[in-house]
Design a protein around this motif. Structure first.
Motif, PDB file in Angstrom:
ATOM      1  N   SER A  58     -44.888  -2.959   2.119  1.00  0.00           N
ATOM      2  CA  SER A  58     -45.779  -2.098   2.896  1.00  0.00           C
ATOM      3  C   SER A  58     -45.054  -1.492   4.092  1.00  0.00           C
ATOM      4  O   SER A  58     -45.666  -1.066   5.054  1.00  0.00           O
ATOM      5  N   ASP A  59     -43.748  -1.433   4.017  1.00  0.00           N
ATOM      6  CA  ASP A  59     -42.902  -0.875   5.068  1.00  0.00           C
ATOM      7  C   ASP A  59     -43.077   0.647   5.109  1.00  0.00           C
ATOM      8  O   ASP A  59     -43.209   1.296   4.078  1.00  0.00           O
ATOM      9  N   GLN A  60     -43.040   1.205   6.297  1.00  0.00           N
ATOM     10  CA  GLN A  60     -43.209   2.650   6.477  1.00  0.00           C
ATOM     11  C   GLN A  60     -42.116   3.429   5.746  1.00  0.00           C
ATOM     12  O   GLN A  60     -42.365   4.498   5.212  1.00  0.00           O
ATOM     13  N   HIS A  61     -40.892   2.894   5.691  1.00  0.00           N
ATOM     14  CA  HIS A  61     -39.786   3.572   5.008  1.00  0.00           C
ATOM     15  C   HIS A  61     -40.038   3.645   3.503  1.00  0.00           C
ATOM     16  O   HIS A  61     -39.702   4.638   2.864  1.00  0.00           O
ATOM     17  N   ALA A  64     -42.654   6.282   2.971  1.00  0.00           N
ATOM     18  CA  ALA A  64     -42.035   7.590   3.207  1.00  0.00           C
ATOM     19  C   ALA A  64     -41.202   8.006   1.993  1.00  0.00           C
ATOM     20  O   ALA A  64     -41.207   9.181   1.605  1.00  0.00           O
ATOM     21  N   ARG A  93     -52.943   4.560   2.742  1.00  0.00           N
ATOM     22  CA  ARG A  93     -51.951   5.499   3.268  1.00  0.00           C
ATOM     23  C   ARG A  93     -51.435   6.492   2.234  1.00  0.00           C
ATOM     24  O   ARG A  93     -50.967   7.568   2.611  1.00  0.00           O
TER      25      ARG A  93
END
Length: 192
Positions: A58-61, A64, A93
Motif C-alpha cells: 500500500s506504498d504510495q510509490h 504511483a 485510491r
C-alpha cells in the motif's frame, strides 16, 4: 483471445493463476517477475490485461507505478491482487482510475466474473477509440473544407454559400471527396 500478463515473483503462483485463466478463457498468458518486465511485455505482446500479484504494501510509490502504467497505456485493464488488509485502502485510491482490486486468495468464480467484465470493457473501449478516430477525421475534413471555402471567398470573391456549393458540385462532378477537392483548392492558392 485475451492476452494477459501476470506479474508475480512466484513461479508456482503464476502457474496457478495461468491455469485458472486458461480454463476460463482461451488466452495467452505471459509472466513478468518484476515491474521492469511489465512494461517490456506490454509493448512486445499487445497485452489486454495485467494481473499484478506482487508483495504490495500500500506504498504510495507502488500506487504511483500502477497509475503511471495506466496513464501510459489507457486501454490496459489492471487488476491488483492484494492481501485483504490492504484491499480497501488501495481500492479507495485507485478505483476512480479504473484499476480493479481483489483480495487474495483469488476465488475462481470471482476471477471468472472479473475477466468477463474486463473483456467486455476492452471491447467497449476499442469501439470508443474507433468512434473517436472517425470523429477526429470528420473534424479534420471540416477544417480543410472551411479553409478551402475561405480561400475561394478571398481569391474568387465568392460568398460562403457559393464557395460551399462550388466544393460540393466539383466533388460530385469529378467523383472525388470534398476533402480531395478542398486539398486541391488549398494547394492551388498556397502555391501562388
Amino acid at each position: 483471445m485475451l492476452k494477459i500478463l501476470i506479474c508475480t515473483t512466484k513461479t508456482d503462483r503464476f502457474m496457478q493463476l495461468k491455469a485458472i485463466v486458461q480454463e476460463l478463457y482461451p488466452s495467452e498468458v505471459i509472466l513478468a517477475k518484476c515491474k521492469e518486465e511489465v512494461t517490456k511485455s506490454i509493448m512486445l505482446h499487445s497485452i489486454d490485461t495485467v494481473l499484478i500479484d506482487l508483495p504490495f504494501t500500500s506504498d504510495q510509490h507502488e500506487i504511483a507505478y500502477v497509475l503511471k502504467l495506466l496513464n501510459r497505456y489507457p486501454d490496459l485493464n489492471i487488476l491488483l491482487l492484494l492481501a485483504s488488509k490492504y484491499v480497501y485502502s488501495v481500492r479507495e485510491r485507485v478505483e476512480k482510475y479504473g484499476v480493479f482490486v481483489i483480495s487474495k486468495p483469488v476465488q475462481k468464480e470471482i476471477l471468472a466474473q472479473l475477466l468477463s467484465f474486463l473483456r467486455a470493457n476492452s471491447f467497449r473501449f476499442q469501439n470508443y477509440l474507433k468512434e473517436q478516430k472517425k470523429l477526429k477525421n470528420k473534424i479534420a475534413e471540416i477544417k480543410l473544407v472551411d479553409l478551402a471555402k475561405c480561400l475561394l471567398m478571398e481569391n474568387e470573391f465568392l460568398t460562403e454559400a457559393k464557395a460551399h456549393r462550388y466544393i460540393e458540385k466539383t466533388a460530385m462532378d469529378e467523383r472525388k471527396t470534398r476533402k480531395q477537392i478542398a486539398t486541391e483548392i488549398i494547394q492551388r492558392y498556397q502555391s501562388i
